[in-house]
Design an enzyme around this catalytic site. Sequence first.
Site, PDB file in Angstrom:
ATOM      1  N   SER A  11       0.809  -1.218   0.000  1.00  0.00           N
ATOM      2  CA  SER A  11       0.000   0.000   0.000  1.00  0.00           C
ATOM      3  C   SER A  11       0.843   1.269   0.000  1.00  0.00           C
ATOM      4  O   SER A  11       0.315   2.364  -0.207  1.00  0.00           O
ATOM      5  CB  SER A  11      -0.948   0.004   1.205  1.00  0.00           C
ATOM      6  OG  SER A  11      -0.220   0.045   2.413  1.00  0.00           O
ATOM      7  N   LYS A  40      -6.402   4.558   8.116  1.00  0.00           N
ATOM      8  CA  LYS A  40      -5.277   5.374   7.647  1.00  0.00           C
ATOM      9  C   LYS A  40      -5.654   6.854   7.600  1.00  0.00           C
ATOM     10  O   LYS A  40      -4.888   7.718   8.041  1.00  0.00           O
ATOM     11  CB  LYS A  40      -4.822   4.892   6.271  1.00  0.00           C
ATOM     12  CG  LYS A  40      -4.165   3.519   6.299  1.00  0.00           C
ATOM     13  CD  LYS A  40      -3.827   3.025   4.905  1.00  0.00           C
ATOM     14  CE  LYS A  40      -3.142   1.657   4.965  1.00  0.00           C
ATOM     15  NZ  LYS A  40      -2.834   1.124   3.633  1.00  0.00           N
TER      16      LYS A  40
END
Length: 637
Positions: free
Chosen positions: A502, A545
């Site tokens: 990611s 996140k």
Amino acid sequence: MRVTADQLQPPVESWAQQRPSAVKPDPLVGQTRALTAIEQTMLIGGRYAHGFVVTTPGLRIVDVLQEVQARHQWLHFERFDWLYLANPDSASEPLCVNVPAGQARTALEQLMALFQTDVNERTELLTQLQQDFPTERFQAYVARIVDKTFEDLPGNELATIIVETEAQQDEFVLCDRVTDASLFGSIRLQSVAGTITSELHLIQPGALLKANGGVLAIDAEELLSQPGLWRKLKYVLRTSLFHWPQPGEANIAAYYQPEPVPIHLKVLLLGDRNIYAQLRELDRDFDNLFPYLADFSAHYSLAQHELAPYFDYLAYVEREAATLPVDASALPYLLKYASRLSDYQTELALDTIALMQFLREADAFAKKQQRTSIDAEAILTVLQQRLFREGYIAELSRRQVLEGQVYIATEDAVVGQVNGLTVVTIGGTEFGEAARITATVHYGDGDIIDIDRKSELSGNIHTKGVMILSAYIANVFARSEEMRLSATIVFEQSYYEVDGDSASLAELCCLLSALAEAPVAQGLAITGAVDQFGRVQAIGAVNEKIEGHFELCQARGLNGKQGVIIPRANLSQLNLEPQIIEAVKANKYHVYAIDDVAEALALLTGENQQQLYARIEKRLAELQHCEPEAPWYKRIW
């Protein structure tokens, strides 16, 4: 594209308005696939027609089995009472007899009456026994003792009832604590005058015999954790006979062998998909014995089903939680929580236990406030309390950044430095935080050195991500000739293993910034995986996140220039906290969704891709025809 506030969470207000005026509690909402498989399983008899039920976290299997029974009965369902009767020819080999369900005690009373009647006067009683208990095994036993008295039987016991059922008893027997004794039963021993023996009353049935004629549900994980039980079960299913093992340990000389019990039942194994896969791979008999898969879903998809039935499921959860009724004002927040559990805006969780726990927490607060229902304030209070309870580690991590022990910039612009977004899992706590990624370039042969991999702090997937971005750069800038620039890249102040792809988009942007000497806005953090052609791909834990970066920016003070860049493919997973949504509405914080690296570079540097790549190519062309400067020790001569 800039993401609007309406896209940051599912349309829970609209959902809440669709609640029907009348609901019917139903634990099987959204389980059409699994129910179809179970229905097919119940239509088919025989030894090779059992099923495996894939259970999901939070599924209350007892409730599910009861509801399944009400809808899909096994067509071959036939219950009997099972007895062991004294064998007139052998004290150690009692005979297995069945009678119609619920008739065991009556049958024993009439047998005792037969034994107490003179042999020459039994004709009427024998006729009555034949009429009342027409099973083949019982008739055969009566024929063996037609001229016997009780004194002719060995021992001092006539019978023991091993399975006693009512005619309408539940089809399902659940064995969720699986041991040899609980599943198959046991024969106990006793010492009489120094002699180890067993008798009829010491025969103890297990779940297999109690379910005989019906459906037996077994916890597959428990079953496989006990050595030998799986093979023993397979043997019973293949032969349709249950043989009792010899009682006691191997060093105890005690022979007692009851007649085998005919077995006729349907078995459903309950477990997760990993266990199912292992059984299929490791046992060649599994597919033959268990050809039917009932796959229960953990989520209710609004793309496939209407919303209204989900309120029936919530009514079931509310009933089982035994809480105050849920007020209309609380419903949007409850639906938002259910959507967050599923990780998708178009899906709602079917995790019964998690939702029950959530409602009970809200119920406790509402009762403490002496309210008659669970309202919006109760739900919001529970959410705040959970964030507070579970946020200690995240708070310590954020404090390190705020105090300068860990350097993360959220203002200005820097060349070769990008804020990536990561998820940290420590001690059962999961939270998002920013991670500073830096890159430097130098004269070389085009290699990209991943310092985390060199120091063995990089997992396999992260290493793969770095190799992919290396391939992208080579494809763009080194198609016809070798690059004369090499680079190093690293997660700064990272002391644990870094894994996942990611961060590959952030690393690529960092490298391109260093190659083009283009400053990157530090107020923006970025997450996303990238392929060899620069397309941005979805990542996991997008909400955590974003929330981790927002908390840091909010603690330092929002300036309207901060935000996050995420893959457009993750838009359907957004389900953010109310304070982030309000900040986006007020233009104090921003969320951007992108499809390729060009969009990311434009947001981070303020320049378009063509400008940046032209500068990089010019720099590479200049170096292509330059010899590297001689080392200092050669220049001094």
